[in-house]
Structures are given as C-alpha cells and as structure tokens.
Design an enzyme around this catalytic site. Structure first.
Site, PDB file in Angstrom:
ATOM      1  N   HIS A  79       0.832  -1.200   0.000  1.00 33.33           N
ATOM      2  CA  HIS A  79       0.000   0.000   0.000  1.00 33.33           C
ATOM      3  C   HIS A  79       0.867   1.252   0.000  1.00 33.33           C
ATOM      4  O   HIS A  79       2.011   1.252   0.470  1.00 33.33           O
ATOM      5  CB  HIS A  79      -0.915   0.024   1.236  1.00 33.33           C
ATOM      6  CG  HIS A  79      -2.178  -0.758   1.043  1.00 33.33           C
ATOM      7  ND1 HIS A  79      -2.832  -1.379   2.080  1.00 33.33           N
ATOM      8  CD2 HIS A  79      -2.913  -1.001  -0.068  1.00 33.33           C
ATOM      9  CE1 HIS A  79      -3.916  -1.975   1.605  1.00 33.33           C
ATOM     10  NE2 HIS A  79      -3.977  -1.761   0.313  1.00 33.33           N
ATOM     11  N   ASP A  81       0.849   3.889   1.761  1.00 34.34           N
ATOM     12  CA  ASP A  81       1.325   4.405   3.041  1.00 34.34           C
ATOM     13  C   ASP A  81       2.409   3.511   3.652  1.00 34.34           C
ATOM     14  O   ASP A  81       2.827   3.737   4.783  1.00 34.34           O
ATOM     15  CB  ASP A  81       0.158   4.621   4.019  1.00 34.34           C
ATOM     16  CG  ASP A  81      -0.598   3.352   4.317  1.00 34.34           C
ATOM     17  OD1 ASP A  81      -1.061   3.193   5.466  1.00 34.34           O
ATOM     18  OD2 ASP A  81      -0.727   2.516   3.411  1.00 34.34           O
ATOM     19  N   HIS A 145      -4.835  -9.069   4.728  1.00 29.41           N
ATOM     20  CA  HIS A 145      -5.045  -7.614   4.704  1.00 29.41           C
ATOM     21  C   HIS A 145      -5.854  -7.305   3.447  1.00 29.41           C
ATOM     22  O   HIS A 145      -6.262  -8.229   2.734  1.00 29.41           O
ATOM     23  CB  HIS A 145      -3.696  -6.891   4.715  1.00 29.41           C
ATOM     24  CG  HIS A 145      -3.810  -5.397   4.850  1.00 29.41           C
ATOM     25  ND1 HIS A 145      -4.709  -4.792   5.703  1.00 29.41           N
ATOM     26  CD2 HIS A 145      -3.136  -4.385   4.243  1.00 29.41           C
ATOM     27  CE1 HIS A 145      -4.590  -3.484   5.601  1.00 29.41           C
ATOM     28  NE2 HIS A 145      -3.640  -3.208   4.732  1.00 29.41           N
ATOM     29  N   ASP A 167       0.033  -4.191   8.585  1.00 29.96           N
ATOM     30  CA  ASP A 167      -1.423  -4.010   8.628  1.00 29.96           C
ATOM     31  C   ASP A 167      -2.036  -5.397   8.516  1.00 29.96           C
ATOM     32  O   ASP A 167      -1.629  -6.187   7.647  1.00 29.96           O
ATOM     33  CB  ASP A 167      -1.914  -3.174   7.441  1.00 29.96           C
ATOM     34  CG  ASP A 167      -1.457  -1.726   7.514  1.00 29.96           C
ATOM     35  OD1 ASP A 167      -1.834  -0.954   6.606  1.00 29.96           O
ATOM     36  OD2 ASP A 167      -0.710  -1.374   8.443  1.00 29.96           O
ATOM     37  N   ASP A 199      -1.112  -3.105  14.615  1.00 23.03           N
ATOM     38  CA  ASP A 199      -1.952  -2.216  13.799  1.00 23.03           C
ATOM     39  C   ASP A 199      -3.176  -1.697  14.554  1.00 23.03           C
ATOM     40  O   ASP A 199      -4.103  -2.441  14.838  1.00 23.03           O
ATOM     41  CB  ASP A 199      -2.385  -3.031  12.566  1.00 23.03           C
ATOM     42  CG  ASP A 199      -3.377  -2.333  11.657  1.00 23.03           C
ATOM     43  OD1 ASP A 199      -3.851  -2.995  10.704  1.00 23.03           O
ATOM     44  OD2 ASP A 199      -3.691  -1.152  11.891  1.00 23.03           O
ATOM     45  N   SER A 238      -5.720  -1.472  -5.196  1.00 20.61           N
ATOM     46  CA  SER A 238      -4.772  -2.364  -4.530  1.00 20.61           C
ATOM     47  C   SER A 238      -5.458  -3.605  -3.968  1.00 20.61           C
ATOM     48  O   SER A 238      -4.793  -4.556  -3.576  1.00 20.61           O
ATOM     49  CB  SER A 238      -4.073  -1.618  -3.403  1.00 20.61           C
ATOM     50  OG  SER A 238      -5.042  -1.066  -2.536  1.00 20.61           O
ATOM     51  N   SER A 371     -13.334  -3.901   5.988  1.00 24.64           N
ATOM     52  CA  SER A 371     -12.047  -3.285   6.259  1.00 24.64           C
ATOM     53  C   SER A 371     -10.924  -4.310   6.147  1.00 24.64           C
ATOM     54  O   SER A 371     -11.157  -5.522   6.211  1.00 24.64           O
ATOM     55  CB  SER A 371     -12.064  -2.696   7.666  1.00 24.64           C
ATOM     56  OG  SER A 371     -10.780  -2.249   8.026  1.00 24.64           O
ATOM     57  N   GLY A 372      -9.724  -3.835   5.968  1.00 22.21           N
ATOM     58  CA  GLY A 372      -8.554  -4.704   5.964  1.00 22.21           C
ATOM     59  C   GLY A 372      -7.858  -4.715   7.302  1.00 22.21           C
ATOM     60  O   GLY A 372      -6.787  -5.320   7.443  1.00 22.21           O
ATOM     61  N   HIS A 373      -8.435  -4.039   8.290  1.00 21.93           N
ATOM     62  CA  HIS A 373      -7.759  -3.884   9.582  1.00 21.93           C
ATOM     63  C   HIS A 373      -8.532  -4.585  10.685  1.00 21.93           C
ATOM     64  O   HIS A 373      -9.765  -4.507  10.746  1.00 21.93           O
ATOM     65  CB  HIS A 373      -7.612  -2.410   9.926  1.00 21.93           C
ATOM     66  CG  HIS A 373      -6.781  -1.650   8.955  1.00 21.93           C
ATOM     67  ND1 HIS A 373      -5.402  -1.600   9.030  1.00 21.93           N
ATOM     68  CD2 HIS A 373      -7.125  -0.936   7.859  1.00 21.93           C
ATOM     69  CE1 HIS A 373      -4.948  -0.871   8.025  1.00 21.93           C
ATOM     70  NE2 HIS A 373      -5.960  -0.461   7.288  1.00 21.93           N
TER      71      HIS A 373
END
Lengths: 560, 560
Positions: A79, A81, A145, A167, A199, A238, A371-373
């Site tokens: 990603h 970030d 993720h 993450d 994370d 992504s 979400s991926g988190h």
C-alpha cells in the site's frame, strides 16, 4: 544519540519516523549497535491546509546521518502508506529492499516511473523465509489484509524477539486460501516475545472484521438480482482480492469485465502477471470493446471509490469519460468506505450518478466493503497469541493508539509496559526493561511537483493567505538617488475582487497609496523598507475598512 | 415568467431558490397571481473550493424583480440554514417576517449585529395561528426538531392546500412536552392536500429517529458513572433541548453549570429570556468562577462539537482557552455527530483532548446524540397522514431527495406526481395538475467580508491557482516609445519556493526572461500584450521544466 556500543549491554532502539498519531507515511527504525533495519517507507496524503502539496514523506534526517548502519528496508505490504516514499528515500539511502512478490511488483512500477529501477536492489522473499541483516534476523509471516502478499515481521535481535504485525486482519475464509499464520504467532509467543508493534487502525471498533468472502456473497446476490443491467464496481485498485471476487461473480453470471482507471489497469496487470489474480479465459475485454456487448453482458471495474477528482468514476459522473457514459439503470456499486476527509467527494459523485439515472449502491445500503484492519477481538487475539513483554501500538491517530493501549490494559497488561509514543521517540529495550530515552529529528517533508522539502511553512502560510483573500501588487518606479516617483503607483490585484465591478475601490486604493508616497517625497524619505511598509499598512487599512478583507499586499519598488 | 393573471385559472407556482441538491440556504417561493410568500431564507457554508469565502446565500434576482408582490417571509425555525441569509436579503427586500418567538429571538440577534433591527418588521406567531398574506393563508403547525419552536406550514391557496414540513422529526417523548401536531396533519390530509414538501435529510436511513429523551438518559448514566471528575459537554448551541437535558442532569447530580463559546452563551441567554430554557436557581455560574469549585461540582457546556477551529472546545484542546484547561480524567462528551466535511476536524480535536489525558466520549462510543430529522418511518408517516396529491421532496442532496421519492413510490404514489426538482424550477399547480413549466435565475451568492456577490468564479479560480503553486511577479520598466528596458526584470515570488534555498532557480528564471525581453528589443516589438504573454510563456515553461509546478505568473510593465 550517544553511541552505546562501548557499554557492556547494547540496547535495541525502536524509533517510529512515521505512522504514529497519523494514518500514513509508516516507517519504523530498529537499531541495534551498528545495524539499522527500516520497516516500511510510506507516504501520507496532504492535509487540507497543505495547499498545493502533492504528497508527504517522512523526514529521514536521522537515517541519512546513520546511512552506513542501514542493512536494509523490509516491507510489510504494497500500500502507498507503506511503500510510497521509497522512490524519494532511496535517492538518499542506497540500501537493499526486501519484500514479497506482489509488494515488490507494485514498487517496481513506482521506481520505473521515477527512473530508479536499475539503481535499486530488490530481494523477493516468501512467508516463512528468514533474512539476516547484521545481527538481526527478519522472518516474514503471512497475514491477511486488503492487499495480497501482506506479511508481519518477526525480528530476532540479541535483546529479544520483536514482532511487527504490519497491517492485518484475521480472515478465516480468505480469498487466496491462506489464513493468517496464527500458529507461528502462537509459537513465537510461547518462546517469548519482547516487543509487539500492532496495527491500531480499528482499535476503537468492537467485534471482528468480516471476511472478504462476505463481500463476494453480496456481489453474487446483487449480480443475481440485476440480470438485465450493466454493472459497474468502484473499488481500491490495490485490493486484488476484491477485484478477484468481482471477476468471479462476473464469470459466474456470464459477463465480460472491462477495467478502467490508470491505477486499476496497472494493478490488474501486475497482479495477473505475478499470478495474484486469476482471470478466467476470454473474460477481460478492452474498454473500447464494450460497445460490442449488451448491458447485461458487462461489468466495468473502475477507480474512484473515494470520489477522487481525476478518477475514472468521477469523470464518468461528470460526463467527462471518453469511453464510458452513465446509462439510466446502470447498477453502480461503490465497494469501499469513505476515508475520513473524502466523504463530501463521495457524496458528490453519488449525487451525479443518481441524477443520471443510475442505481447506486454504497456503504450505507449494503455490506459491499469490509475493512482490511483488525477490530478489537482480532487485536486481542494477537496480544493473547504473542504475549509480549512490551507493547507499542502503531498505525493510528492518537485516539486509535490510545484505544489499543486500553485493550491491552483490559487484558491485564501493565500500563508501564505499554508505549503510546510520538514520532521520533527512541524506545530503548533490554531483555527486561523498556523506556523512552530521547528523541531524534522527525517531521513531514512535503513534495510539490519535483521539489522535495522546498515547500516549508512560510510558503504554505503565503499560499493560505493568497487563497483566502487574494493579492494586491503595488508597483512604483522611483529615481534611485532622489526618491522621486517616476511612474506609478500601479495596483494589480488577483483573487481579490472582480476589478471591473470594483473600479471605485481600486481608484480609492491608488489615491491613498499615492498620498502616502507623496508624503515620503516631501519628507525626503528614501528608505525602501520604510516606503514599502508604509504602502503595505496604508493599503491594508484602507482595504480592510472598505471590504473587511485582507489580501496579501506586495509593494514593489523599481529603481530607475 | 409570463404573467398569468389574465388567464381564467391562475396557477400556483412553487420555486425553490435554495435547499435542493444541497443541505443549506433553504428558501422556497410560493407565488399565486400577485402574491408571493417566501418560506425561510437561510445561508450555506462555503464548499472547500470556495477559498476565502465566509458564507453563501441564495441568489434572489427573481424576488428582487418581483418585490412588489412579496407579502412576507415565513420562517419554520431558527437554524442558520433557514434564517442566516435574512440580514443580507432584507436589505434588498423590505418585507415583513413571520416566525415563532424563539426563531425571531435568534433572528433579532443577527439583525442587531447587522444594524438592521430597527428597519425590519417582525411578527411573532404561535402554533395554530393563521396569517393572511394576500390570497394565501399560512397556518403554523407545531413540530419536533433539534431546536425548539419549530413549525411546519399549511398554506391555503385558491388552488389547494400546500404543506411544507420545515425540518422535523417525530418525537413521542419530547423535552418541551408537545409531540408534533400529528392530529392537524391528519385533519388536513382528510380535507385534501394538494402538495407536500417534506424534509429529506434522513430519507436514506431506515427506521425511526430516537427521541431526544434517550440522550438525556445516556447523560444521566454517564453523570452517575462519573462521580469525581469534571464533565464537559460540547453540543450545538441551537439545540436548547439538549442543553436543557445537560442542565437537568447537572442539577440532578448537584453540579454547577458554566457556559462557554460565544454562540452558546448567546443561545442560552436568548432561550432563557424567552422561557425556552429552564435553569434551576443557583445552577449557572460564570466561567471565571469555576476555580471556586471542585471538579466533581462542575459541568461546562461548550461550542465546538464539529471541531470548528475557533470554537471553545478547539481552543481548549490546543491549550489556547483563557479560562479552561484540560485536566487528566476530565470527562468530555461530544454530543453531536460530525456533519460531512467536518470529520477530520473532530478527529483532530478528539486526539488533542485524549493526549491531554481526558476521557473523551463521542458518537462511535455512546448514543449521546440523536438527529433532528425524520428517518424513513417518520417520513412515511407524514406522507400517510397528509396523503398529498403531489409531492416535492426538499432539504437534501440529490441522493436524499431521490431516496425520499423512492419512499413515496414504495407507498403507492405515482412517479408522475413526485417532483425531484432543481433550484429555480417553476412547479406550476392547478387543482388537478402539476408540472415544471420553466425556470428562474438561481445561484450562489458568496459573501466575503463586507462584499456580497463580488467574488465570482474568476476570483475563486485565481485564489485556487495561487493556493496551489503560489505566484511569481515579473516587473520590468520600459521606456514608453522605444520599448527599451530601463530596469528589471525583477522577479518576486510568494507561496512558490523558499527563495533563500532556491537562488539558482530564481537566477535562471531571471536569465530566461531577460533573454526573451532582449529579443523583443532587438525585433523592436513594443506591444505590451505581446511582451507580457512572452514573459508568461517563457517563465512558465522554464519553471515547469525545473520544478513541475505552475505558479501564477504576473508580468507587470512600468512605463517610464
């Protein structure tokens, strides 16, 4: 930072240069003796007050000063970030980069754009692999993720084991088949983990994050219920797993898939080439071919799920896309949730699409995004498996880091062993002790066009002033020695008022400045500084009185 | 708009000048023959791209042209998006204003600030009262909303009954004792309603909006669970009912209440004076007295629930408030939900308060806010009670109006009888027919400082350009007749680069401009237009090549 090599017991230093008290530009430094490893190197998107700025990268002053110690950069996933700052940082730190196949695939695209590819050493790793970097050994552990090929890192140091989750979420029914390697975390936990960095993005959210497979089921249902219309899906380029599910649903319902949006086209290309995306034969078509198919035979996957201005979906919404126009009853699915700050942009795009007669499906209506988190239960699971002695929440605003700390406390961890740090804090660890012993320089380096770091606070402050009330330039030509006015004052304004409608105001402005200048002539004042300040103050007061506005005033004296 | 008085059957015209495809600047016009009544006159907050703009009001060109027809302005309630434009509009349209006690009380404060109070005729009305305005009779009907004294309007016209709900919800346990007058809506419905205009804000949200009393219960619980710490509550200053419940809870737990934030102090003052707020004796204290009390004896009610920069809560979060500093373990409740666009500001304030050790309670965590707008079940109730022949959703973005229309369709209403209009559309109604027959001018009038409408697109475009890449001013002095360069080119930049670090760039810039100017001299070109454009293009290309940035370039030629 005192060099502690001479002391008998070297301590491990953990320093975050990004990713704390922010979501963006993640970058963490582990330093043991003469060895430094860097975890991730991401960018952040500019804040609203960073006018004209393209992106923000971490300040690496500390690393530049210690470049000879750096053994490598290890990446958790692809990603922006986490990898977005590499093309800039690698120009200063010529060090090898380690990452999984897809992660490096995405990075290569960036390095190619910046003409850095041949100057960079990239090492592909697979989950389970270990890499020795100086006295530290980095092991890559498979995680789930919102992008494929994401890993956590288990770093064996002479002081103890450090785990950085990257993450992650816990997905028991993942798209690519492999659940996050819980066994490995459990194993490391029983062997003893000194420090866990985890994370914090969803640390405020109760429960579990739903599986990516859920979204696939919702897509299938929507496709089932939409037999006759064209379907468009906007999502993050992504998120290969999401794209896979859309392609799977399309295939299941006999539809062709066209991809639009530069980053989406690139992501699909890279992921397919590296076998992260399986596209059934004869499913993908070029966007220019869509006119050869009926609506019910088509799915278009596009960028723009955040309402980004230049994205394909935005351009479609504004009737600006060359190949795709909205048709009434198009089914348009926005498979993402709005990142804070983007809500109004998403609303704008949804409104425009609805006006054109499309049937728009977005977050509030259906579960077409997860979400991926990790949420609280998954974060507690990670803490329970790894049983770390010390805990440093990462990847979050202060509120997220703080919530994550509270989670650990609720599980019985001692507050003293939890570190909600700031960027630059140096956390020093020994086998039994951890404390913050100092700080290193950190900051935001703003990138604007080709310039890196040359836009600072003064420039931003000026841009803000100009944006709010515009500008008035006052030019006077004066004879060098006598201070006699030869020409002017001419006043030119931009972004202030519509001049044709404000002639009275501008005439008045010219008069007050003229008067002030004449007084200077009469008193034989030749100091330019004095004259410029007088022009500024006089004009500023006049304009404020008349308009209650404060344009920037730029007095220029031409010496003739 | 053709004057239809000469035709046998005059039609009713309904025109929205604000509030459609936006949430803000609500203003609706009803025109029958020679009579016009205006419903509400609100402001909108500037969009992100309206740089430097203070607020936005509706374009009243149509009303100014027909001012002699205007019989009055009737107000539904005292929120800014319903009364905020009056001080500006009343300067052009000197017409009487009708509203309830609190609504006019809040309006008076504004008119006083604008020195308009003595020039305006205000008539106080009570729910149930009818006012004859030309051939139309306006009846005010009590509703529930997030401000007290809100009303719907039932306007009897020769063509039929028109109902405008204003902003409303259905609250079966309201704070001020009176449920929205459902009986009256039912009565009107059985008599026959020609047109319903209804509040679409929450038309996408399923279910019912919770009662304001629920929030009171949550406050009581939080107060109960926080026996020892100071409590601060941030909420909308216009929500008197919310403030009442906070005061009630404070009184119940033996705490004093201090009010901070200018709009909060004003609102509490106005509401108390008009008896909309009951403050138990000896409960309110001045903010300067808080040092005389222990933490557990204090509640502070403050502005800033949207993270607004200059609000009291923001200043407290930034340690900038003179009387109040955050103490660790302060309980700070943000009793509001973030309006789209404000999320990042709220996050910023919450982070800062958490960092100072406060315990912050906000939307995600507790039910400490309820909306003032009806959700789907209440909207369907309104449709079922009024049974209108024609329906025009109002007060919403396109997505909200569209959802509201879908609700009506789901209840069996014919799509042909539902009008999702645009601003300026003229909806003409007879007893049996309704259709859009044309448009009137509409638009956004931007207010910046004292200037109303003098900042247009060109000025905004320039402000945007300046904000993104700054500015370079190039000044040259030339002899008038010969075109000889006498002095310069001098280049001054602002908001572009930090000059001290970019001398090479600026020197290079000066050289390319000089070269271009010398070529003009040699070729005897004296056309200023040509020279200015050449300077612009030359410099623009040079700067782009070197920096990939596009500052605004302002060439100035001084004639000597």
């Amino acid at each position: 930072m005192a060099n502690r090599r001479s002391k008998p017991k070297t301590r491990l230093k953990v320093i975050a240069l990004g990713g704390l008290e922010e979501i963006g530009k993640n970058m963490t430094v582990l330093e043991y003796g003469n060895d430094i490893i860097i975890i991730d190197c991401g960018l952040a998107f500019p804040e609203d007050d960073m006018l004209g700025i393209d992106l923000v990268i971490p300040d690496i002053t500390y690393l530049a000063k210690n470049v000879e110690k750096i053994r490598g950069i290890v990446l958790t996933h692809g990603h922006e970030d986490h990898i977005g700052a590499l093309p800039y940082v690698l120009k200063q730190l010529k060090v090898p980069v380690f990452g999984t196949l897809l992660t490096l695939g995405l990075l290569e695209n960036k390095l190619r754009e910046h003409k850095m590819l041949d100057k960079t050493t990239l090492h592909t790793v697979v989950p389970g692999e270990k890499v020795k970097l100086g006295e530290m050994v980095v092991e890559f552990i498979h995680t789930n993720h919102s992008i494929a090929d994401s890993v956590a890192l288990a770093i064996q140091t002479p002081v103890g084991m450090v785990i950085h989750t990257g993450d992650f979420k816990v997905d028991y029914t993942p798209i690519d088949g492999d659940i996050i390697d819980l066994q490995r975390f459990a194993e490391l936990g029983s062997q003893g983990v000194l420090l866990l960095m985890s994370d914090s993005t969803n640390a405020e959210r109760k429960g579990f994050t739903m599986s990516e497979k859920n979204v696939g089921k919702v897509f299938e249902r929507i496709f089932e219920e939409t037999p006759r219309n064209r379907i468009m899906v906007a999502t993050f380029s992504s998120n290969i797993h999401r794209i896979q599910q859309i392609i799977n649903a399309a295939y299941m319902y006999g539809r062709k898939v066209a991809i639009i949006g530069r980053s989406m086209v690139n992501a699909v290309k890279t992921a397919s080439e590296l076998d992260y995306l399986w596209v059934p034969p004869r499913t993908l078509i070029d966007i220019n071919e869509i006119k050869n198919y009926r609506d019910e035979q088509l799915v278009i996957i596009t960028t723009g799920s955040q309402g980004e201005t230049m994205s394909a979906l935005s351009r479609i919404a504004n009737s600006e896309h060359k190949q795709v126009s909205v048709k009434p009853d198009d089914k348009i699915i926005i498979s993402a949730s709005a990142i804070p700050g983007n809500e109004k942009n998403v609303i704008r795009v949804v409104n425009e699409l609805l006006k054109k007669g499309a049937d728009v499906v977005y977050g509030g209506i259906e579960d077409i995004h997860v979400s991926g988190h990790a949420r609280q239960e998954e974060l507690k699971l990670m803490l329970a498996l790894t049983k770390p002695k010390f805990f440093m929440p990462v990847h979050g605003e202060y509120m997220h880091l703080s919530s994550h700390r509270d989670l650990a406390i609720s599980m019985g961890m001692d507050k003293k062993n939890i570190f909600v740090n700031k960027l630059g804090d140096v956390l020093e660890l020994s086998k039994n002790e951890a404390k913050v012993t100092g700080t290193v320089p950190t900051g935001q380096v703003m990138v604007d066009g080709l310039g890196v770091g040359d836009v600072g606070n003064i420039v931003l402050r000026d841009r803000k002033h100009l944006s709010e009330d515009g500008l008035m330039v006052v030019v006077v030509s004066m004879e060098e020695e006598t201070g006699q006015i030869v020409a002017g004052p001419d006043i030119i304004s931009r972004g202030f008022v519509y001049v044709r409608e404000s002639e009275g105001l501008m005439d008045g402005a010219r008069e007050v400045v003229m008067k002030a200048l004449q007084e200077c002539e009469e008193k034989n004042i030749t100091s330019w500084n004095y004259i410029k300040n007088l022009i500024k103050d006089t004009l500023k007061n006049y304009i404020w009185q008349k308009t209650k506005r404060s344009p920037m005033i730029l007095p220029i004296i031409m010496e003739v």
